[in-house]
Design an enzyme around this catalytic site. Sequence first.
Site, short mmCIF file in Angstrom:
data_model
loop_
_atom_site.label_atom_id
_atom_site.label_comp_id
_atom_site.label_asym_id
_atom_site.label_seq_id
_atom_site.Cartn_x
_atom_site.Cartn_y
_atom_site.Cartn_z
N GLY A 45 -5.44 -102.30 -0.74
CA GLY A 45 -5.74 -101.18 0.16
C GLY A 45 -5.40 -101.55 1.60
N SER A 47 -2.84 -100.83 3.32
CA SER A 47 -1.90 -99.95 4.03
C SER A 47 -2.61 -98.91 4.89
CB SER A 47 -1.00 -99.25 3.01
OG SER A 47 -1.80 -98.46 2.15
N SER A 48 -3.94 -98.92 4.87
CA SER A 48 -4.66 -97.85 5.59
C SER A 48 -6.05 -98.33 5.99
CB SER A 48 -4.77 -96.64 4.65
OG SER A 48 -5.64 -95.67 5.17
N GLY A 49 -6.59 -97.72 7.02
CA GLY A 49 -7.99 -97.90 7.40
C GLY A 49 -8.45 -99.34 7.59
N ARG A 70 -0.76 -98.26 -3.49
CA ARG A 70 0.17 -97.50 -4.34
C ARG A 70 1.36 -96.97 -3.54
NH1 ARG A 70 -4.19 -93.38 -6.22
NH2 ARG A 70 -4.58 -93.77 -4.03
N LYS A 74 3.69 -95.82 2.97
CA LYS A 74 2.57 -96.27 3.81
C LYS A 74 2.57 -97.79 3.93
CE LYS A 74 -1.12 -94.11 2.05
NZ LYS A 74 -2.55 -93.94 1.84
N ASP A 96 -1.04 -99.82 -8.87
CA ASP A 96 -2.34 -99.15 -8.96
C ASP A 96 -3.33 -100.15 -9.56
OD1 ASP A 96 -4.57 -97.57 -9.76
OD2 ASP A 96 -3.29 -95.79 -9.78
N SER A 174 -17.77 -103.47 -0.32
CA SER A 174 -18.73 -102.51 -0.89
C SER A 174 -18.93 -101.43 0.16
CB SER A 174 -20.03 -103.23 -1.25
OG SER A 174 -20.95 -102.33 -1.81
N TYR A 188 -20.18 -92.86 -6.44
CA TYR A 188 -19.69 -93.85 -5.47
C TYR A 188 -20.69 -95.00 -5.32
CZ TYR A 188 -18.00 -95.69 -0.99
OH TYR A 188 -17.55 -96.50 0.02
N LYS A 192 -20.27 -98.99 -6.17
CA LYS A 192 -20.45 -100.03 -5.15
C LYS A 192 -21.63 -100.95 -5.46
CE LYS A 192 -16.99 -98.93 -2.40
NZ LYS A 192 -15.85 -99.83 -2.22
N1 LIG Z 1 -14.33 -95.40 5.68
C1 LIG Z 1 -15.60 -95.51 5.39
O1 LIG Z 1 -16.44 -94.73 5.88
C2 LIG Z 1 -16.09 -96.61 4.50
C3 LIG Z 1 -15.25 -97.24 3.60
N2 LIG Z 1 -15.75 -98.21 2.76
C4 LIG Z 1 -14.88 -98.88 1.80
O2 LIG Z 1 -13.84 -99.55 2.47
C5 LIG Z 1 -12.66 -99.55 1.68
C6 LIG Z 1 -11.49 -99.00 2.48
O3 LIG Z 1 -11.81 -97.71 2.91
P1 LIG Z 1 -10.93 -96.90 3.96
O4 LIG Z 1 -10.21 -97.85 4.84
O5 LIG Z 1 -11.82 -95.90 4.53
O6 LIG Z 1 -9.93 -96.18 2.95
P2 LIG Z 1 -8.53 -95.44 3.15
O7 LIG Z 1 -8.58 -94.26 2.25
O8 LIG Z 1 -8.18 -95.24 4.56
O9 LIG Z 1 -7.54 -96.50 2.49
C7 LIG Z 1 -7.68 -96.84 1.16
C8 LIG Z 1 -6.67 -97.88 0.77
O10 LIG Z 1 -6.81 -98.21 -0.62
C9 LIG Z 1 -5.58 -97.97 -1.31
N3 LIG Z 1 -5.87 -97.52 -2.67
C10 LIG Z 1 -6.58 -96.44 -3.04
N4 LIG Z 1 -6.59 -96.30 -4.37
C11 LIG Z 1 -5.84 -97.32 -4.86
C12 LIG Z 1 -5.45 -97.70 -6.17
N5 LIG Z 1 -5.83 -97.02 -7.24
N6 LIG Z 1 -4.68 -98.81 -6.32
C13 LIG Z 1 -4.28 -99.51 -5.24
N7 LIG Z 1 -4.61 -99.20 -3.98
C14 LIG Z 1 -5.38 -98.10 -3.79
C15 LIG Z 1 -4.89 -96.91 -0.44
O11 LIG Z 1 -3.49 -96.89 -0.60
P3 LIG Z 1 -2.74 -95.90 -1.64
O12 LIG Z 1 -3.46 -94.58 -1.57
O13 LIG Z 1 -1.34 -95.86 -1.18
O14 LIG Z 1 -2.91 -96.55 -2.96
C16 LIG Z 1 -5.25 -97.39 0.95
O15 LIG Z 1 -4.43 -98.44 1.35
C17 LIG Z 1 -13.01 -98.75 0.42
O16 LIG Z 1 -13.36 -99.64 -0.60
C18 LIG Z 1 -14.21 -97.92 0.84
O17 LIG Z 1 -15.01 -97.60 -0.24
C19 LIG Z 1 -17.06 -98.59 2.82
C20 LIG Z 1 -17.92 -97.99 3.69
C21 LIG Z 1 -17.50 -96.95 4.60
C1 LIG Z 2 -34.92 -100.96 6.28
C2 LIG Z 2 -34.00 -100.53 7.31
C3 LIG Z 2 -32.94 -99.58 6.88
C4 LIG Z 2 -31.87 -99.42 7.89
C5 LIG Z 2 -31.06 -98.18 7.93
C6 LIG Z 2 -30.44 -97.71 6.67
C7 LIG Z 2 -29.30 -96.79 6.90
C8 LIG Z 2 -28.57 -96.46 5.64
C9 LIG Z 2 -27.44 -95.53 5.83
C10 LIG Z 2 -26.47 -95.55 4.69
C11 LIG Z 2 -25.17 -94.96 5.06
C12 LIG Z 2 -24.17 -95.06 3.96
C13 LIG Z 2 -22.79 -94.73 4.45
C14 LIG Z 2 -21.75 -94.98 3.43
C15 LIG Z 2 -20.38 -94.73 3.96
C16 LIG Z 2 -19.34 -94.75 2.93
O1 LIG Z 2 -19.23 -95.63 2.15
C17 LIG Z 2 -18.47 -93.55 2.91
N1 LIG Z 2 -18.02 -93.17 4.19
C18 LIG Z 2 -17.35 -93.70 1.99
O2 LIG Z 2 -16.58 -94.75 2.31
#
Ligand SMILES: NC(=O)C1=CN([C@@H]2O[C@H](COP(=O)(O)OP(=O)(O)OC[C@H]3O[C@@H](n4cnc5c(N)ncnc54)[C@H](OP(=O)(O)O)[C@@H]3O)[C@@H](O)[C@H]2O)C=CC1
Ligand SMILES: CCCCCCCCCCCCCCCC(=O)[C@@H](N)CO
Length: 417
Positions: A45, A47-49, A70, A74, A96, A174, A188, A192
């Site tokens: 992953g 390539s993004s975020g 994938r 990107k 994938d 996670s 989800y 996780k």
């Molecule tokens: N953003 C958020 O709010 C939060 C994110 N997370 C976790 O952080 C991680 C990254 O999230 P984020 O940066 O937001 O995600 P993005 O959607 O911005 O990026 C996801 C990345 O994963 C790759 N990916 C997705 N599916 C597959 C697959 N089946 N095989 C291979 N690669 C794959 C995508 O590329 P491609 O699509 O080209 O395959 C891309 O590079 C995730 O695990 C997410 O659950 C956790 C908490 C909060």
């Molecule tokens: C005892 C003290 C407790 C402290 C505070 C607890 C706060 C919990 C908030 C949980 C937020 C979850 C966000 C998930 C984001 C995510 O994974 C998606 N954006 C998809 O990626």
Amino acid sequence: MADAYFSLLSLILVLPLTLLIFLYFIVRPRPVRVPIKNRHVFITGGSSGIGLALAHQCAQQGADVTLLARNVSKLEEAKEAIKLATGRDVRIFSADVREYENIVKVVEEVGEIDVLVCNHGVYVPQELESQELEEIRFMIDVNLMGTFHLIKAALPGMKKNRAERGPGSIAIMSSQAGQVGIYGYTAYSASKFGLRGMAEALQQEIIADNIHISLIFPPDTETPGFVEENKRRPQLTSIIAASSGAMKADEVAKKSIDGIKSGTFIVPCNFEGFLLSVATAGLCPQRSFLMAFVEVVTSPILRIAGLCFQWNWYGSIEKWYAQKKQCKNTLLQYLVAFDGFTSSDLAFFCEGHVGVGVVTRDHTGSIVAVCSKLVDGRFSPEDAEGLALREDLRLLKTCGLRLAATECDALRGQKIK
Ligand SMILES: NC(=O)C1=CN([C@@H]2O[C@H](COP(=O)(O)OP(=O)(O)OC[C@H]3O[C@@H](n4cnc5c(N)ncnc54)[C@H](OP(=O)(O)O)[C@@H]3O)[C@@H](O)[C@H]2O)C=CC1
Ligand SMILES: CCCCCCCCCCCCCCCC(=O)[C@@H](N)CO
């Protein structure tokens, strides 16, 4: 008197000190440093975020970076951007994570991995009852099974010559929704939370190979994936997730790398995340005796804090459903007549959404224009009514009837239902 003084002193000084010394000797696994400079870091992953931010920072710190995702274009974009920013070449692979054979092939091709970052992930929030089984399976398959595939494919190579190569690391992305269940994240959160069970067990299996696991728990993070998620996230999910502040991908990447380098098992990313990690420490491994000390000393108070959070969340849920029940499917309708046209201005309130719309008919009753839109947010039927009147003129303007609408100048609204 002297006795009381002594017991007080022992309580304040001796007890904590004894506890600290005790914890210093018993925390397991022992502290470790995992360097990343000149080492092979494989990021899924990437390539993004968050993954892309991680790739940038690892390259900046002198690591040999390989990315897997994938979408090829990107990946190429990421490669170019990293080359431009850091001058370093990264290798890219398209696969994938759900397809084990392909992952095995990639892993064989890339050679020995020192730091494996399983960051790929997908999130499609929705209440379980209305979520398609296919989407549930999608999250479990990519987030959980995909990580199994990766680790299973990479582990044999990671173990090879580990003694000469120094400590290795497996980092797993996670989410705070993997530490506490959150409304709208049934699938989800399950995927996780699953990663945590896997990581706790796996750490025991690979500690002898000098490979160390870091589980990273970010809050909401500004990424392309998050922008997409927000288009459909249930309102209650957003309300509850807002208990923890949002972060930038760069900040999460920095915390992740620091966590990997110090071999930290549970890696929180912000202050709320720190509290959450201490509150949900359970029986997870802990290398730092200071952190262990914080966990032991603050556990009752953090349990109280956790109960307060739940009290607050259940309060929001109760309020939201009460409002929804009161307002379900409220339909307000106005008739606005102008120049031989009848415009019926609708405001409806359904499933917590407000919609406003205009249906315009000519004198024969045929519909000549329809215009409607959903307005998100928390509204009562009263708000919907006001909104309908306010939006009426604006919406009419966007129908082909601009002149007629403005010329009729007054919205002689008549509530008919
Ligand atoms: N953003 C958020 O709010 C939060 C994110 N997370 C976790 O952080 C991680 C990254 O999230 P984020 O940066 O937001 O995600 P993005 O959607 O911005 O990026 C996801 C990345 O994963 C790759 N990916 C997705 N599916 C597959 C697959 N089946 N095989 C291979 N690669 C794959 C995508 O590329 P491609 O699509 O080209 O395959 C891309 O590079 C995730 O695990 C997410 O659950 C956790 C908490 C909060
Ligand atoms: C005892 C003290 C407790 C402290 C505070 C607890 C706060 C919990 C908030 C949980 C937020 C979850 C966000 C998930 C984001 C995510 O994974 C998606 N954006 C998809 O990626």
